[in-house]
Structure formats: structure tokens, C-alpha cells
Scaffold this motif. Structure first.
Motif, PDB file in Angstrom:
ATOM      1  N   TRP A 162      -8.064   3.079  -6.412  1.00 22.70           N
ATOM      2  CA  TRP A 162      -8.029   3.831  -7.700  1.00 22.70           C
ATOM      3  C   TRP A 162      -9.270   4.041  -8.365  1.00 22.70           C
ATOM      4  CZ3 TRP A 162      -3.523   6.457  -8.732  1.00 22.70           C
ATOM      5  CH2 TRP A 162      -2.353   5.836  -7.965  1.00 22.70           C
ATOM      6  N   ILE A 163     -10.173   2.977  -8.508  1.00 22.52           N
ATOM      7  CA  ILE A 163     -11.377   3.136  -9.157  1.00 22.52           C
ATOM      8  C   ILE A 163     -12.473   4.016  -8.796  1.00 22.52           C
ATOM      9  CG2 ILE A 163     -13.176   1.770 -10.209  1.00 22.52           C
ATOM     10  CD1 ILE A 163     -11.201  -0.750 -10.751  1.00 22.52           C
ATOM     11  N   PHE A 179      -2.552 -11.842  -0.572  1.00 21.46           N
ATOM     12  CA  PHE A 179      -2.280 -10.641  -1.460  1.00 21.46           C
ATOM     13  C   PHE A 179      -3.370 -10.505  -2.641  1.00 21.46           C
ATOM     14  CE2 PHE A 179      -0.744 -10.324  -6.169  1.00 21.46           C
ATOM     15  CZ  PHE A 179       0.108  -9.342  -5.931  1.00 21.46           C
ATOM     16  N   SER A 180      -4.458 -11.415  -2.773  1.00 14.09           N
ATOM     17  CA  SER A 180      -5.384 -11.053  -3.570  1.00 14.09           C
ATOM     18  C   SER A 180      -6.295  -9.921  -2.973  1.00 14.09           C
ATOM     19  CB  SER A 180      -6.176 -12.242  -3.704  1.00 14.09           C
ATOM     20  OG  SER A 180      -5.683 -13.244  -4.344  1.00 14.09           O
ATOM     21  N   PHE A 181      -6.694  -9.975  -1.602  1.00  8.55           N
ATOM     22  CA  PHE A 181      -7.542  -9.073  -1.090  1.00  8.55           C
ATOM     23  C   PHE A 181      -6.824  -7.607  -0.989  1.00  8.55           C
ATOM     24  CE2 PHE A 181      -8.910  -7.283   3.134  1.00  8.55           C
ATOM     25  CZ  PHE A 181     -10.309  -7.043   2.916  1.00  8.55           C
ATOM     26  N   CYS A 182      -5.317  -7.635  -0.752  1.00  6.40           N
ATOM     27  CA  CYS A 182      -4.685  -6.334  -1.013  1.00  6.40           C
ATOM     28  C   CYS A 182      -4.841  -5.609  -2.361  1.00  6.40           C
ATOM     29  CB  CYS A 182      -3.233  -6.697  -0.638  1.00  6.40           C
ATOM     30  SG  CYS A 182      -2.806  -7.165   1.170  1.00  6.40           S
ATOM     31  N   CYS A 183      -4.792  -6.344  -3.328  1.00  4.75           N
ATOM     32  CA  CYS A 183      -4.918  -6.042  -4.703  1.00  4.75           C
ATOM     33  C   CYS A 183      -6.151  -5.544  -4.889  1.00  4.75           C
ATOM     34  CB  CYS A 183      -4.762  -7.119  -5.834  1.00  4.75           C
ATOM     35  SG  CYS A 183      -3.206  -7.611  -5.946  1.00  4.75           S
ATOM     36  N   TYR A 184      -7.556  -6.009  -4.327  1.00  2.38           N
ATOM     37  CA  TYR A 184      -8.934  -5.625  -4.554  1.00  2.38           C
ATOM     38  C   TYR A 184      -8.884  -4.474  -3.807  1.00  2.38           C
ATOM     39  CZ  TYR A 184     -10.353 -10.396  -6.292  1.00  2.38           C
ATOM     40  OH  TYR A 184     -10.297 -11.609  -6.838  1.00  2.38           O
ATOM     41  N   PHE A 226       0.740  -1.143  -0.104  1.00  3.66           N
ATOM     42  CA  PHE A 226      -0.023  -0.053  -0.214  1.00  3.66           C
ATOM     43  C   PHE A 226       1.011   1.269  -0.001  1.00  3.66           C
ATOM     44  CE2 PHE A 226      -2.915  -2.917   2.158  1.00  3.66           C
ATOM     45  CZ  PHE A 226      -3.964  -3.283   1.144  1.00  3.66           C
ATOM     46  N   LEU A 227       2.047   1.269   0.602  1.00  2.00           N
ATOM     47  CA  LEU A 227       3.028   2.382   0.562  1.00  2.00           C
ATOM     48  C   LEU A 227       3.389   2.762  -1.003  1.00  2.00           C
ATOM     49  CD1 LEU A 227       4.637   4.419   1.878  1.00  2.00           C
ATOM     50  CD2 LEU A 227       6.330   2.829   2.458  1.00  2.00           C
ATOM     51  N   CYS A 228       3.590   1.739  -1.823  1.00  2.00           N
ATOM     52  CA  CYS A 228       4.102   1.810  -2.959  1.00  2.00           C
ATOM     53  C   CYS A 228       3.065   2.444  -3.880  1.00  2.00           C
ATOM     54  CB  CYS A 228       4.262   0.346  -3.801  1.00  2.00           C
ATOM     55  SG  CYS A 228       6.013  -0.166  -3.431  1.00  2.00           S
ATOM     56  N   ASN A 229       1.693   2.106  -3.531  1.00  2.91           N
ATOM     57  CA  ASN A 229       0.437   2.712  -4.069  1.00  2.91           C
ATOM     58  C   ASN A 229       0.410   4.357  -3.756  1.00  2.91           C
ATOM     59  OD1 ASN A 229      -1.807   0.618  -5.604  1.00  2.91           O
ATOM     60  ND2 ASN A 229      -0.346  -0.465  -4.231  1.00  2.91           N
ATOM     61  N   LEU A 230       0.698   4.337  -2.314  1.00  4.78           N
ATOM     62  CA  LEU A 230       0.682   5.646  -2.054  1.00  4.78           C
ATOM     63  C   LEU A 230       1.679   6.466  -2.488  1.00  4.78           C
ATOM     64  CD1 LEU A 230      -0.733   7.800   0.317  1.00  4.78           C
ATOM     65  CD2 LEU A 230       1.067   7.069   1.651  1.00  4.78           C
ATOM     66  N   SER A 231       2.970   6.384  -2.644  1.00  3.05           N
ATOM     67  CA  SER A 231       3.970   6.957  -3.550  1.00  3.05           C
ATOM     68  C   SER A 231       3.680   7.037  -4.867  1.00  3.05           C
ATOM     69  CB  SER A 231       5.340   6.001  -3.366  1.00  3.05           C
ATOM     70  OG  SER A 231       5.894   5.983  -2.077  1.00  3.05           O
ATOM     71  N   LEU A 232       2.932   6.198  -5.762  1.00  2.00           N
ATOM     72  CA  LEU A 232       2.652   6.347  -6.886  1.00  2.00           C
ATOM     73  C   LEU A 232       1.420   7.492  -7.045  1.00  2.00           C
ATOM     74  CD1 LEU A 232       3.143   5.281  -9.611  1.00  2.00           C
ATOM     75  CD2 LEU A 232       1.380   3.693  -9.278  1.00  2.00           C
ATOM     76  N   SER A 233       0.631   7.607  -5.961  1.00  2.00           N
ATOM     77  CA  SER A 233      -0.531   8.539  -6.263  1.00  2.00           C
ATOM     78  C   SER A 233       0.020  10.097  -5.889  1.00  2.00           C
ATOM     79  CB  SER A 233      -1.445   8.216  -5.180  1.00  2.00           C
ATOM     80  OG  SER A 233      -1.269   8.383  -3.839  1.00  2.00           O
TER      81      SER A 233
END
Length: 328
Positions: free
Chosen positions: A157-158, A146-151, A70-77
Motif C-alpha cells: 500500500w505504501i 502474522f507480522s511478516f504478512c502485515c509488513y 492478502f485476499l482481503c487486501n486485494l478485495s479492498l483495493s
């Protein structure tokens, strides 16, 4: 006022119907080159800091956990968020004000809202992750797979796209009757754009005010509830070392949440009559520029795993260079 009037006159002849003039910090025009260099350096640090976090996290298997995912996603945002704002701001500094098309202004506003809400949702998901890790450790591995984290990540994002599409649909129905529309700001914010319309904006305001709780207030309340539970759980730990270790796992996230929501609420929840336009722009700088700048430092300095992974990555890079030189 004379500077603003002359600036409007200079661009009026080059402007077609429906263009928007962004004034930026026109009162500081004499310092515009200093501001340009300063914010260019800040933008460089934001990109390099967030990219470094993404690189270190992806390249180190020890960091392949939900929290760092989730930190990677935050950095990307953060990268997308600042890229939507700062390059145009730099152009404003160079030209002492720029014109953009009305639809270009809507586009910037849309992406601004999308990435702002995305960050809010990601911070909420990260607080849920810390809640499970500290308050429900026995269920953590089975829940945060991992699957739940992806969801959860996809939802972060959506959903903002759906929320902003609804708001934009109503915004596009407004009439803008002036040949040139002036916004005394460094980006196309929601309230200044509504102020340019010559039609009734009550419906748009109502829609946005109805959607705002779902995108900011409810996530913030959820974060507060999770941290109340986290703090209560930490206080029940007997050893001082255990308390420090538990708190260290969420201190970085809590710091980011505080800087993000305090500045955001100061701009959008305090009535506009309560502060000047200049103060509003300064407060906007805090969450559009300073918060993305501080976040990588907060996570890298306060997080033990990140610091260890960075040290290991640099050590491996150094060893690789020595090996290449030796083979030569």
C-alpha cells in the motif's frame, strides 16, 4: 465529430481555465441510460462481492491464514479502484460528458495509479505465498507469520503512494494552456493527460517509463518465475489427488493474474497506433470494470475454503433467525 463539437460548445461557456472535459462513450449517447443502469448494476455487484469476501474471511477463523489475509487486501483495493472510476463514469453517462478541474483529473489519475500498482504488488505477494506453501512447506509457517504478512501488506500500500507521488510531482510542472481540455475517455488516463500539455513532456514520460518496470513488469516476471517453480513442484507429486489439491490452492490466483495482466498489457504495452480510441476504451473497461467484477466470482467459485465458509455463514445466519423467532 458533430456530436463532439456540439458537446464542447455546450460546456465551453460554463468552463473555467484549466477544466477537463471527459467525453466517455459519446458515440453511444443514445444508449446512455441503458449503459448507466448496466454499469450501476455492475458496480453494485463489485462492491457486494468484494465486501462479502472480506466479511466471510474476517468472520470465519478457518480463513485466518496468509492467503486469505492478502485476499482481503486485494478485495479492498478492488473496491477503492472501481470507486475511483465508476461513479464518475456513471455521471458521464447521465450528462453525456462531464467537466472536472485539472487538479481533479490529476487526483483521479493518482489514485488510479496507486490502486493499480497496489493490486499488482498484492498479486505478487500472493504468488510468493503460494510458492512457499507448495515448494517450501516446511518453512511456510515460520516465514509467513502474522507480522511478516502485515509488513508485506503495508509495503503493497505504501510503495504505490511513493511511486505515484514522484510521477505526479513531474506532471504538476507541465503547462496546460487551453481554456478547455478534451479527453476522449471515461477517466483521466496518463497518456490523454500528457496529450493536453503545451509544454515538453519528454521528462515526465521518461520518469514514468523508468518507474513502470518496478510497478508492473518486474512483479509480473516474479509471478511467472514462482509459478514455474510451483508447476514443477506439483508435477513431482506422485498421486493424482495430491496434484489436484496442490493446483486448486493456486488456480484462483492464477486466473486473476491472467485476466489482470493480459488486459493491462494490451492497453499500455501495445503501441497506441495499433488500435483505435474506441478499442482502447473497451480494453480499459476490461481491467477497470470487468476484472474487479470477475475476481470475487473466481475466488468464491474456485476456492473450496471460501465456498465452505460462505455456506457455514449463511447456515449460522439462518439458525440465528430461527432461534430469535423461537424465543419470541
Amino acid at each position: 465529430m458533430n456530436g463532439q463539437s456540439s458537446l464542447q460548445e455546450n460546456v465551453l461557456n460554463q468552463t473555467i481555465f484549466g477544466d477537463v472535459l471527459l467525453l466517455g462513450f459519446h458515440s453511444l449517447s443514445r444508449y446512455r441510460f441503458v449503459l448507466f443502469v448496466s454499469f450501476l448494476v455492475i458496480y453494485t455487484f463489485i462492491l457486494s462481492g468484494n465486501l462479502l469476501i472480506i466479511f466471510v474471511t474476517l468472520s470465519n477463523k478457518l480463513l485466518h491464514s496468509p492467503m486469505f489475509f492478502f485476499l482481503c487486501n486485494l478485495s479492498l483495493s478492488e473496491i477503492f479502484f472501481t470507486t475511483n472510476i465508476i461513479p464518475k463514469m456513471l455521471q458521464i453517462f447521465l450528462k453525456n460528458g462531464v467537466t472536472v478541474s485539472l487538479y481533479g483529473c490529476f487526483t483521479q489519475l493518482s489514485f488510479f495509479g496507486i490502486f493499480l500498482i497496489t493490486e499488482s504488488f498484492l498479486l505478487t505477494v500472493m504468488s510468493y505465498d503460494r510458492f512457499l506453501a507448495i515448494c517450501k512447506p516446511l518453512y511456510y509457517s515460520s516465514t509467513m507469520h502474522f507480522s511478516f504478512c502485515c509488513y508485506l501488506s503495508l509495503a503493497c500500500w505504501i510503495l504505490p503512494f511513493l511511486i505515484m507521488s514522484t510521477s505526479l510531482g513531474f506532471l504538476l510542472k507541465l503547462d496546460f494552456c487551453r481554456r478547455i481540455n478534451v479527453i476522449d475517455h471515461f477517466f483521466c488516463d496518463f497518456v490523454p493527460i500528457l496529450g493536453l500539455s503545451c509544454s515538453d513532456t519528454s521528462t515526465v514520460r521518461l520518469v514514468v517509463y523508468l518507474l513502470s518496470p518496478a510497478s508492473t513488469i518486474f512483479p509480473f516476471l516474479f509471478i511467472i518465475v514462482t509459478y514455474v517453480c510451483i508447476i514443477r513442484a506439483i508435477l513431482t507429486i506422485q498421486s493424482v489427488t495430491g496434484k489436484k489439491k496442490a493446483f486448486s490452492t493456486c488456480s484462483s490466483h492464477l486466473s486473476v493474474v491472467c485476466t489482470y495482466y493480459i488486459t493491462l498489457f494490451m492497453v499500455y504495452l501495445v503501441p497506441s497506433s495499433g488500435h483505435s480510441l474506441q478499442l482502447n476504451k473497451v480494453l480499459s473497461l476490461l481491467y477497470t470494470v470487468m476484472t474487479p467484477l470477475l475476481n470475487p466470482f473466481i475466488y468464491s467459485l474456485n476456492n473450496r475454503e471460501i465456498k465452505s465458509a460462505m455456506a457455514l455463514s449463511f447456515k449460522n445466519q439462518k439458525s440465528l433467525k430461527v432461534l430469535v423467532l423461537y424465543n419470541k
